[in-house]
Design an enzyme around this catalytic site. Sequence first.
Site, short mmCIF file in Angstrom:
data_model
loop_
_atom_site.label_atom_id
_atom_site.label_comp_id
_atom_site.label_asym_id
_atom_site.label_seq_id
_atom_site.Cartn_x
_atom_site.Cartn_y
_atom_site.Cartn_z
N GLU A 69 -5.64 -11.15 -2.00
CA GLU A 69 -6.70 -11.07 -0.84
C GLU A 69 -7.77 -10.88 -1.43
O GLU A 69 -8.56 -10.17 -0.85
CB GLU A 69 -6.12 -9.82 -0.05
CG GLU A 69 -4.54 -9.43 0.15
CD GLU A 69 -4.24 -8.15 0.92
OE1 GLU A 69 -5.11 -7.65 1.62
OE2 GLU A 69 -3.01 -7.92 1.05
N ASN B 91 2.48 -4.89 -3.30
CA ASN B 91 1.17 -5.32 -3.11
C ASN B 91 0.48 -3.95 -2.71
O ASN B 91 0.92 -3.26 -2.10
CB ASN B 91 1.16 -6.35 -1.92
CG ASN B 91 -0.13 -6.99 -1.84
OD1 ASN B 91 -0.49 -7.84 -2.70
ND2 ASN B 91 -0.84 -7.00 -0.72
N GLU C 76 0.75 -1.28 0.05
CA GLU C 76 -0.10 -0.05 0.11
C GLU C 76 0.80 1.43 -0.08
O GLU C 76 0.67 2.20 0.71
CB GLU C 76 -1.16 0.03 1.18
CG GLU C 76 -1.92 -1.05 0.93
CD GLU C 76 -2.86 -1.39 2.31
OE1 GLU C 76 -2.85 -0.48 3.26
OE2 GLU C 76 -3.94 -2.25 2.04
N ASP D 161 -11.50 -11.04 -2.06
CA ASP D 161 -13.14 -11.23 -1.47
C ASP D 161 -13.85 -10.16 -2.26
O ASP D 161 -13.38 -9.23 -2.79
CB ASP D 161 -13.18 -10.98 0.11
CG ASP D 161 -12.53 -9.69 0.73
OD1 ASP D 161 -12.53 -8.68 0.00
OD2 ASP D 161 -11.98 -9.87 1.85
N HIS E 76 -9.59 -6.53 -2.98
CA HIS E 76 -10.93 -6.60 -2.23
C HIS E 76 -11.87 -5.77 -2.99
O HIS E 76 -11.57 -4.53 -3.01
CB HIS E 76 -10.45 -5.85 -0.79
CG HIS E 76 -9.47 -6.53 0.06
ND1 HIS E 76 -9.82 -7.48 0.71
CD2 HIS E 76 -8.08 -6.25 0.14
CE1 HIS E 76 -8.77 -7.82 1.51
NE2 HIS E 76 -7.83 -7.11 1.10
#
Length: 341
Positions: free
Chosen positions: A258, A194, A153, A260, A230
């Site tokens: 990650e 990432n 990030e 979802d 995400h």
Amino acid sequence: MLLFAAFLPVVSASAISSLFGLNTLAFLRGKYIGTASEAVNIQNATSFGKAYGALATSLEFGIYTNENNLKWEVTEPQPGVFNFTPAEKLFAIAEKTGKRMRGHTLAWHSQLAPWVEASNFTADELKAVLKRHILTEVGHFRGRVYAWDVVNEAFNDDGTFRESVWFTTLGEEYIELAFRWARQADPHAKLYINDFNFESISPKTDAAVALIKKLKAKGVPIDGVGAQSHLIVGSVPTDFKAALQRFADLGVDVALTELDIRGDLPETPEKLQQQAKDFRTAIDACLGVKRCVGVTLWQFTDALSWIPGVFPTQGFGTPLSDKLQKKPAYTAIRDALLLGH
Ligand SMILES: *[C@@H]1O[C@H](CO)[C@@H](O)[C@H](O)[C@H]1NC(C)=O
Ligand SMILES: *[C@@H]1O[C@H](CO)[C@@H](O)[C@H](O)[C@H]1NC(C)=O
């Protein structure tokens, strides 16, 4: 896919996937399916916990990420005092059940031990702090980690660098240093940058592409780009695959790290159908990019998802219900792996 198409008429897709698991299907496509988890989830003695543990250690998954236990606040809670015990428990399960590990994460602004910001370090001091952290942590797990999320990030959505303690004290150089120290500590681990919103063409991914070109030109050891993924039901970017391909064209691996896909509560059958389409889009994006190595789910059941804790009006972001029942999203992932792209 022809291989499966040949015997699909006689063996149902659900029979194939329950025999072999999602990761085995992914393996046949040259990819992996993984999950974020922790040993405390897998070794939970309740009946839910036992069923969860059986799934987590099954052939559904080929690689784990510690959901929290490799974050700085856990691994170096006080200066120079390291604690790898909670993370090690998931490594032990992985090693016993034949799974690989992704390491998450080293230089990040969040879930950072408070002392790092509170100490008002000079640039030289903070550099030494970051170096010790990376050499110690990556060195501790040397040879046991498939890929590290070295920098997490680093960008704002407008493509500027996030004003983390790392950037404001060390400038952009912290990124290069972090990658070089990680390589020094484990020459064989793949080293990733990432971030979220790496799933579309945008000012943020324009900036990431420019940074990766610059790092590669300087010989900085960067091997991969993690798109956290995400995502939100009904809003999966239409240029997801194009965004991954643009990173891959720089000569790096890409991964969904990650995944979802959360929706606004309440959960309805219509929303679960849309979510299934969205999972299919995400898996297809990876399948469509040769250098996409695989997909990690950020937990695989709604019971243990971070989403309700952080987005109280949203939920149901994973492929299994809070009772571990397979939702349409699970079937969509399976079908993508069997037949997709
Ligand atoms: C253990 O299982 C229970 C449900 O039986 C669940 O509420 C709890 O969150 C689980 N604990 C962990 C650490 O996964
Ligand atoms: C760090 O700086 C802040 C703001 O200037 C100050 O309040 C704090 O006491 C300083 N901390 C240390 C450990 O010097």
